[in-house]
Design an enzyme around this catalytic site. Structure first.
Site, PDB file in Angstrom:
ATOM      1  N   SER A 138       0.833  -1.196   0.000  1.00  0.00           N
ATOM      2  CA  SER A 138       0.000   0.000   0.000  1.00  0.00           C
ATOM      3  C   SER A 138       0.877   1.259   0.000  1.00  0.00           C
ATOM      4  O   SER A 138       1.765   1.403  -0.837  1.00  0.00           O
ATOM      5  CB  SER A 138      -0.953  -0.043   1.205  1.00  0.00           C
ATOM      6  OG  SER A 138      -1.883   0.993   1.170  1.00  0.00           O
ATOM      7  N   ASP A 168       0.597  -4.066  -4.086  1.00  0.00           N
ATOM      8  CA  ASP A 168      -0.510  -3.122  -4.260  1.00  0.00           C
ATOM      9  C   ASP A 168      -0.110  -1.717  -3.804  1.00  0.00           C
ATOM     10  O   ASP A 168      -0.775  -1.097  -2.959  1.00  0.00           O
ATOM     11  CB  ASP A 168      -1.749  -3.593  -3.506  1.00  0.00           C
ATOM     12  CG  ASP A 168      -3.026  -3.462  -4.339  1.00  0.00           C
ATOM     13  OD1 ASP A 168      -2.914  -3.287  -5.578  1.00  0.00           O
ATOM     14  OD2 ASP A 168      -4.129  -3.546  -3.770  1.00  0.00           O
ATOM     15  N   HIS A 243      -7.430  -5.043  -1.447  1.00  0.00           N
ATOM     16  CA  HIS A 243      -6.209  -4.375  -1.006  1.00  0.00           C
ATOM     17  C   HIS A 243      -5.710  -4.873   0.346  1.00  0.00           C
ATOM     18  O   HIS A 243      -4.499  -4.915   0.586  1.00  0.00           O
ATOM     19  CB  HIS A 243      -6.489  -2.871  -0.937  1.00  0.00           C
ATOM     20  CG  HIS A 243      -5.299  -2.021  -0.687  1.00  0.00           C
ATOM     21  ND1 HIS A 243      -4.243  -1.932  -1.572  1.00  0.00           N
ATOM     22  CD2 HIS A 243      -4.981  -1.196   0.356  1.00  0.00           C
ATOM     23  CE1 HIS A 243      -3.338  -1.092  -1.095  1.00  0.00           C
ATOM     24  NE2 HIS A 243      -3.756  -0.641   0.076  1.00  0.00           N
TER      25      HIS A 243
END
EC number: 3.1.1.14
Length: 324
Positions: A138, A168, A243
Site C-alpha cells: 500500500s 498493491d 487491497h
C-alpha cells in the site's frame, strides 16, 4: 532460500516451493527505541527471522497506511521460513506522518539495520548486508519505491539494494491528492532504477466498497507503478482479492477493525492470498538475488500454479528481452 554459508558457496539446503511455508522455523522479535542504547532502532521494528544458524539476506518491509507491522505476521513468517531476515518498522503511531517524513524515517531504519541488526538476532543467526531488498504494501509500497529512487534524505548513500517489490502500492487518493514525495511521472519506464522490480496488484483494489472510495485507485496503483518501471520487471495481479486481503485474520483493535472494513474485500480465503503474496516475494527474491529463474518463470508461464487466480496474465520483462 536457504542460509548463506560463510563460504563462497551461497546455499545447498533444498527448500519447498515458494508458495509453501519454507523448511526453516522462525521467530518474531519486537525491538523498541531505547534511550542511551546505541543498538536500539530509531523506530519500533518487528524482526522476523529463521532460528536456524546461518547468514541470511535482509528484507525491509514497510506497512500500509495507518496499519500495524504485526498485521503482516503470516506473510512475514512465510518469507522468513525460506531463509530471509525481515525487518518491519512501525512508521506511524496515532496519526500517519507526512509522506516525506515516512520516507526519511524508512531511510533511518535501513541505516540502523545495516549497523545494529546483529545485536537483536538469535545466536548464530547473521545478516548478510550485501543482499538487502525493499518490500512494501500500500503506502508502504510507495515508500519502498521512494527509498529506492533516492528520496530518503537520511539514507546512507553507500547502502545499495538487490530487489524491490511493491505489493498493491498506492501513491495517494487521486492524481491531484498524492502523498509526498511525488514519484509517479505518468511517463512509461521513467523510474531510474537499476535493480529488478516486481509489482503485485489486486483486482478489487480499484473498486468502491459501498460508499467507501477505492483503497488502490486507478492512476495511483500497481498498474501505473509497473508502467513506470524498466526491465527487469514483473507484474502479478490477484484478480479476486482486495487491497487488505494479504493481512492476518482477526486483526485486533480499532485499527484492525478499520483495516477489515475500509476496502473492497474478496470472498475467497485470505490464506490463499497470503500464500500468493509470500510466494511471489520468495520466488522473485530467489530470481533477483541468486539468478534462480525456474519458479518465477513457471508462475508466468503457468499462472494456474498460483494459489490466487492471476488476471490479467502475469508478465516478466527481463533486461535481455521479454519472457511470457
Amino acid at each position: 532460500m536457504a542460509a548463506i554459508e560463510d563460504s563462497p558457496t551461497f546455499s545447498s539446503v533444498v527448500t519447498p516451493a515458494a508458495f509453501e511455508i519454507g523448511s526453516l522455523p522462525t521467530t518474531e522479535i519486537p525491538v523498541d527505541p531505547v534511550e542511551n542504547d546505541s543498538t536500539a532502532p530509531p523506530k519500533p521494528v518487528r524482526i522476523t527471522c529463521p532460528t536456524v544458524a546461518g547468514t541470511y539476506p535482509v528484507v525491509l518491509f514497510f506497512h500500509g497506511f495507518y496499519l500495524r507491522n504485526y498485521f503482516y505476521s503470516d506473510v512475514l513468517n512465510h518469507i522468513a521460513s525460506h531463509g530471509y531476515i525481515l525487518v518491519a518498522p512501525q512508521l506511524c503511531k496515532l496519526l500517519p506522518p507526512g509522506g516525506q517524513v515516512e520516507v526519511d524515517d524508512a531511510g533511518s531504519v535501513i541505516n540502523w539495520a545495516s549497523e545494529n541488526l546483529k545485536a537483536h538476532l538469535p545466536t548464530s543467526v547473521n545478516a548478510n548486508g550485501k543482499y538487502t531488498s525493499l518490500v512494501g504494501h500500500s503506502r508502504g509500497g510507495k515508500t519502498a519505491f521512494a527509498v529506492a529512487l533516492g528520496h530518503a534524505a537520511t539514507l546512507d548513500p553507500s547502502i545499495t539494494f538487490s530487489a524491490l517489490i511493491g505489493i498493491d502500492p498506492v501513491a495517494g487518493t487521486n492524481k491531484y491528492i498524492r502523498t509526498d514525495p511525488h514519484i509517479l511521472t505518468y511517463k512509461p519506464e521513467s523510474f531510474e532504477l537499476d535493480i529488478p522490480v516486481a509489482v503485485v496488484g489486486t483486482g478489487l483494489g480499484p473498486k468502491w466498497n459501498n460508499v467507501m472510495p477505492p483503497c488502490a485507485p486507478t492512476d495511483l496503483n500497481h498498474e501505473e507503478f509497473y508502467k513506470e518501471c524498466k526491465a527487469t520487471k514483473a507484474h502479478f495481479v490477484a484478480a479476486d482479492y482486495g487491497h487488505m486481503d494479504m493481512l492476518d485474520d482477526d486483526l485486533p483493535g480499532f485499527v484492525g477493525f478499520m483495516a477489515g472494513c475500509m476496502c473492497k474485500n474478496g470472498q475467497r480465503k485470505k490464506s490463499e492470498m497470503r500464500s500468493f503474496v509470500g510466494g511471489i516475494v520468495v520466488a522473485f527474491l530467489k530470481y533477483s538475488l541468486w539468478g534462480e529463474k525456474a519458479e518465477i518463470r513457471l508462475i508466468v508461464k503457468d499462472p494456474s500454479v498460483s494459489p490466487a487466480k492471476l488476471d490479467p496474465s502475469p508478465e516478466l520483462e527481463e533486461a535481455s528481452g521479454i519472457f511470457v
